[in-house]
Design a protein around this motif. Sequence first.
Motif, PDB file in Angstrom:
ATOM      1  N   PRO A   1     -13.314 -51.444 -23.808  1.00  0.00           N
ATOM      2  CA  PRO A   1     -14.680 -51.969 -23.727  1.00  0.00           C
ATOM      3  C   PRO A   1     -15.739 -50.889 -23.925  1.00  0.00           C
ATOM      4  CG  PRO A   1     -13.337 -53.008 -22.065  1.00  0.00           C
ATOM      5  CD  PRO A   1     -12.487 -51.921 -22.688  1.00  0.00           C
ATOM      6  N   ALA A   2     -15.507 -49.705 -23.382  1.00  0.00           N
ATOM      7  CA  ALA A   2     -16.481 -48.621 -23.547  1.00  0.00           C
ATOM      8  C   ALA A   2     -16.607 -48.215 -25.012  1.00  0.00           C
ATOM      9  CB  ALA A   2     -16.074 -47.417 -22.691  1.00  0.00           C
ATOM     10  N   GLU A   3     -15.489 -48.188 -25.708  1.00  0.00           N
ATOM     11  CA  GLU A   3     -15.523 -47.845 -27.129  1.00  0.00           C
ATOM     12  C   GLU A   3     -16.208 -48.935 -27.941  1.00  0.00           C
ATOM     13  OE1 GLU A   3     -11.574 -45.003 -27.527  1.00  0.00           O
ATOM     14  OE2 GLU A   3     -11.322 -47.186 -27.567  1.00  0.00           O
ATOM     15  N   MET A   4     -15.970 -50.198 -27.572  1.00  0.00           N
ATOM     16  CA  MET A   4     -16.664 -51.295 -28.247  1.00  0.00           C
ATOM     17  C   MET A   4     -18.173 -51.177 -28.064  1.00  0.00           C
ATOM     18  SD  MET A   4     -14.397 -54.669 -27.387  1.00  0.00           S
ATOM     19  CE  MET A   4     -12.638 -54.754 -27.677  1.00  0.00           C
ATOM     20  N   ARG A   5     -18.591 -50.827 -26.856  1.00  0.00           N
ATOM     21  CA  ARG A   5     -20.023 -50.662 -26.590  1.00  0.00           C
ATOM     22  C   ARG A   5     -20.605 -49.518 -27.420  1.00  0.00           C
ATOM     23  NH1 ARG A   5     -22.098 -53.716 -22.606  1.00  0.00           N
ATOM     24  NH2 ARG A   5     -20.691 -54.507 -20.994  1.00  0.00           N
ATOM     25  N   ALA A   6     -19.864 -48.441 -27.550  1.00  0.00           N
ATOM     26  CA  ALA A   6     -20.338 -47.303 -28.325  1.00  0.00           C
ATOM     27  C   ALA A   6     -20.483 -47.676 -29.800  1.00  0.00           C
ATOM     28  CB  ALA A   6     -19.379 -46.128 -28.162  1.00  0.00           C
ATOM     29  N   LEU A   7     -19.508 -48.388 -30.339  1.00  0.00           N
ATOM     30  CA  LEU A   7     -19.589 -48.852 -31.719  1.00  0.00           C
ATOM     31  C   LEU A   7     -20.775 -49.778 -31.914  1.00  0.00           C
ATOM     32  CD1 LEU A   7     -15.869 -49.665 -32.633  1.00  0.00           C
ATOM     33  CD2 LEU A   7     -17.400 -48.170 -33.932  1.00  0.00           C
ATOM     34  N   ALA A   8     -20.916 -50.733 -30.999  1.00  0.00           N
ATOM     35  CA  ALA A   8     -21.996 -51.711 -31.101  1.00  0.00           C
ATOM     36  C   ALA A   8     -23.360 -51.039 -31.020  1.00  0.00           C
ATOM     37  CB  ALA A   8     -21.848 -52.757 -29.992  1.00  0.00           C
ATOM     38  N   LYS A   9     -23.487 -50.081 -30.128  1.00  0.00           N
ATOM     39  CA  LYS A   9     -24.764 -49.386 -29.976  1.00  0.00           C
ATOM     40  C   LYS A   9     -25.131 -48.639 -31.255  1.00  0.00           C
ATOM     41  CE  LYS A   9     -27.244 -46.087 -27.046  1.00  0.00           C
ATOM     42  NZ  LYS A   9     -27.157 -45.200 -25.855  1.00  0.00           N
ATOM     43  N   TYR A  10     -24.158 -47.968 -31.836  1.00  0.00           N
ATOM     44  CA  TYR A  10     -24.433 -47.246 -33.085  1.00  0.00           C
ATOM     45  C   TYR A  10     -24.822 -48.214 -34.201  1.00  0.00           C
ATOM     46  CZ  TYR A  10     -23.617 -45.188 -37.606  1.00  0.00           C
ATOM     47  OH  TYR A  10     -23.767 -44.806 -38.923  1.00  0.00           O
ATOM     48  N   LEU A  11     -24.041 -49.268 -34.400  1.00  0.00           N
ATOM     49  CA  LEU A  11     -24.322 -50.211 -35.486  1.00  0.00           C
ATOM     50  C   LEU A  11     -25.696 -50.848 -35.347  1.00  0.00           C
ATOM     51  CD1 LEU A  11     -20.804 -51.873 -35.744  1.00  0.00           C
ATOM     52  CD2 LEU A  11     -21.893 -50.411 -37.470  1.00  0.00           C
ATOM     53  N   SER A  12     -26.142 -51.024 -34.112  1.00  0.00           N
ATOM     54  CA  SER A  12     -27.468 -51.631 -33.894  1.00  0.00           C
ATOM     55  C   SER A  12     -28.596 -50.703 -34.333  1.00  0.00           C
ATOM     56  CB  SER A  12     -27.646 -52.001 -32.419  1.00  0.00           C
ATOM     57  OG  SER A  12     -27.852 -50.853 -31.613  1.00  0.00           O
ATOM     58  N   THR A  13     -28.314 -49.410 -34.423  1.00  0.00           N
ATOM     59  CA  THR A  13     -29.345 -48.449 -34.809  1.00  0.00           C
ATOM     60  C   THR A  13     -29.365 -48.178 -36.316  1.00  0.00           C
ATOM     61  OG1 THR A  13     -27.946 -46.473 -34.564  1.00  0.00           O
ATOM     62  CG2 THR A  13     -29.077 -47.287 -32.586  1.00  0.00           C
ATOM     63  N   VAL A  14     -28.375 -48.699 -37.016  1.00  0.00           N
ATOM     64  CA  VAL A  14     -28.303 -48.502 -38.463  1.00  0.00           C
ATOM     65  C   VAL A  14     -29.325 -49.407 -39.140  1.00  0.00           C
ATOM     66  CG1 VAL A  14     -26.859 -48.816 -40.515  1.00  0.00           C
ATOM     67  CG2 VAL A  14     -25.881 -47.831 -38.430  1.00  0.00           C
ATOM     68  N   GLU A  15     -30.109 -48.855 -40.026  1.00  0.00           N
ATOM     69  CA  GLU A  15     -31.098 -49.669 -40.741  1.00  0.00           C
ATOM     70  C   GLU A  15     -30.376 -50.707 -41.581  1.00  0.00           C
ATOM     71  OE1 GLU A  15     -34.597 -49.268 -44.143  1.00  0.00           O
ATOM     72  OE2 GLU A  15     -33.649 -47.469 -43.320  1.00  0.00           O
ATOM     73  N   GLY A  16     -30.715 -51.973 -41.352  1.00  0.00           N
ATOM     74  CA  GLY A  16     -30.017 -53.041 -42.058  1.00  0.00           C
ATOM     75  C   GLY A  16     -30.960 -54.080 -42.631  1.00  0.00           C
ATOM     76  N   GLU A  17     -30.391 -55.182 -43.040  1.00  0.00           N
ATOM     77  CA  GLU A  17     -31.133 -56.241 -43.712  1.00  0.00           C
ATOM     78  C   GLU A  17     -31.352 -57.456 -42.821  1.00  0.00           C
ATOM     79  OE1 GLU A  17     -28.796 -56.889 -47.216  1.00  0.00           O
ATOM     80  OE2 GLU A  17     -29.040 -54.828 -47.912  1.00  0.00           O
ATOM     81  N   LEU A  18     -30.861 -57.399 -41.596  1.00  0.00           N
ATOM     82  CA  LEU A  18     -30.957 -58.539 -40.691  1.00  0.00           C
ATOM     83  C   LEU A  18     -32.266 -58.519 -39.918  1.00  0.00           C
ATOM     84  CD1 LEU A  18     -27.343 -58.391 -39.228  1.00  0.00           C
ATOM     85  CD2 LEU A  18     -28.157 -59.620 -41.256  1.00  0.00           C
ATOM     86  N   LYS A  19     -32.734 -59.694 -39.552  1.00  0.00           N
ATOM     87  CA  LYS A  19     -33.968 -59.776 -38.780  1.00  0.00           C
ATOM     88  C   LYS A  19     -34.062 -61.145 -38.103  1.00  0.00           C
ATOM     89  CE  LYS A  19     -36.431 -61.009 -43.021  1.00  0.00           C
ATOM     90  NZ  LYS A  19     -37.533 -60.651 -43.926  1.00  0.00           N
ATOM     91  N   VAL A  20     -35.060 -61.265 -37.251  1.00  0.00           N
ATOM     92  CA  VAL A  20     -35.404 -62.553 -36.641  1.00  0.00           C
ATOM     93  C   VAL A  20     -36.698 -62.990 -37.305  1.00  0.00           C
ATOM     94  CG1 VAL A  20     -36.060 -63.756 -34.526  1.00  0.00           C
ATOM     95  CG2 VAL A  20     -34.331 -61.934 -34.449  1.00  0.00           C
ATOM     96  N   VAL A  21     -36.708 -64.177 -37.849  1.00  0.00           N
ATOM     97  CA  VAL A  21     -37.906 -64.718 -38.505  1.00  0.00           C
ATOM     98  C   VAL A  21     -38.462 -65.842 -37.636  1.00  0.00           C
ATOM     99  CG1 VAL A  21     -38.844 -65.841 -40.552  1.00  0.00           C
ATOM    100  CG2 VAL A  21     -37.034 -64.129 -40.784  1.00  0.00           C
ATOM    101  N   PRO A  22     -39.529 -65.565 -36.872  1.00  0.00           N
ATOM    102  CA  PRO A  22     -40.086 -66.609 -36.011  1.00  0.00           C
ATOM    103  C   PRO A  22     -40.635 -67.761 -36.840  1.00  0.00           C
ATOM    104  CG  PRO A  22     -40.929 -64.438 -35.432  1.00  0.00           C
ATOM    105  CD  PRO A  22     -40.253 -64.298 -36.769  1.00  0.00           C
ATOM    106  N   GLN A  23     -40.355 -68.983 -36.405  1.00  0.00           N
ATOM    107  CA  GLN A  23     -40.955 -70.147 -37.039  1.00  0.00           C
ATOM    108  C   GLN A  23     -42.324 -70.384 -36.382  1.00  0.00           C
ATOM    109  OE1 GLN A  23     -39.366 -71.526 -39.826  1.00  0.00           O
ATOM    110  NE2 GLN A  23     -38.271 -69.608 -39.399  1.00  0.00           N
ATOM    111  N   SER A  24     -43.135 -71.204 -36.996  1.00  0.00           N
ATOM    112  CA  SER A  24     -44.545 -71.318 -36.596  1.00  0.00           C
ATOM    113  C   SER A  24     -44.738 -71.622 -35.118  1.00  0.00           C
ATOM    114  CB  SER A  24     -45.230 -72.392 -37.440  1.00  0.00           C
ATOM    115  OG  SER A  24     -44.575 -73.641 -37.301  1.00  0.00           O
ATOM    116  N   ARG A  25     -43.894 -72.455 -34.553  1.00  0.00           N
ATOM    117  CA  ARG A  25     -44.102 -72.831 -33.148  1.00  0.00           C
ATOM    118  C   ARG A  25     -43.803 -71.684 -32.186  1.00  0.00           C
ATOM    119  NH1 ARG A  25     -39.866 -77.525 -32.099  1.00  0.00           N
ATOM    120  NH2 ARG A  25     -40.604 -78.071 -34.167  1.00  0.00           N
ATOM    121  N   PHE A  26     -43.102 -70.644 -32.667  1.00  0.00           N
ATOM    122  CA  PHE A  26     -42.737 -69.542 -31.794  1.00  0.00           C
ATOM    123  C   PHE A  26     -43.498 -68.265 -32.110  1.00  0.00           C
ATOM    124  CE2 PHE A  26     -38.713 -72.065 -31.855  1.00  0.00           C
ATOM    125  CZ  PHE A  26     -38.882 -72.595 -30.591  1.00  0.00           C
TER     126      PHE A  26
END
Length: 200
Positions: free
Chosen positions: A174-199
């Motif tokens: 689990p600790a290694e999974m967290r380390a991998l996940a933390k690194y991948l989250s800091t990599v510049e990527g193409e994913l995003k959250v696009v709020p719709q008008s009501r939000f």
Amino acid sequence: MAAQAQDITGDVDAGKSKAEMCIGCHSIPGYQNSFPEIHKVPKISGQSEKFIATSLAAYKKGDRKHPTMRGIAGSLTDQDMADLAAFYASHADKTAAEAPRAASVEVAALIEKGACASCHGANFSKPIDPSYPKLGGQHADYLFVALKSYTVQGNNFVGRSNGIMAGIASQFSPAEMRALAKYLSTVEGELKVVPQSRFK
């Protein structure tokens, strides 16, 4: 049965109208899910059409276990899945850098051990198959929960059926999974959250 297997063409406008059931979670920046543990819902805007359609089909079939997503996907036709996939993929408006930020020695070793780049791309945003997810910039807590889910067996509500990922994920603590996940989250990527008008 999956939409992509039948070469169904998705319609962006139709997907936008069908996304009403999705925006309550995926269009609110920072929105969190509490099952199976608290984590941010994944960024799906910018993922490929094939990955989104494949994921929805897996939830419908039960290969990806999550009660809420199973209920939603179970109500969708193959055309619905294709339309939603086209809508969320249409949000892609940036290209990730060819080379990701450098990982620590420890994380680089984990990436090598899991051969992550061989499937998800050297920058973690160009998978070798469009049915595989882009990982760069995804929420760390979601990535951790997703990785862990591949190691769950015999649970009717949690887990993912994928022999390749099960074998890879089982190599990590689990600790290694967290380390991998933390690194991948800091990599510049193409994913995003696009709020719709009501939000917005």
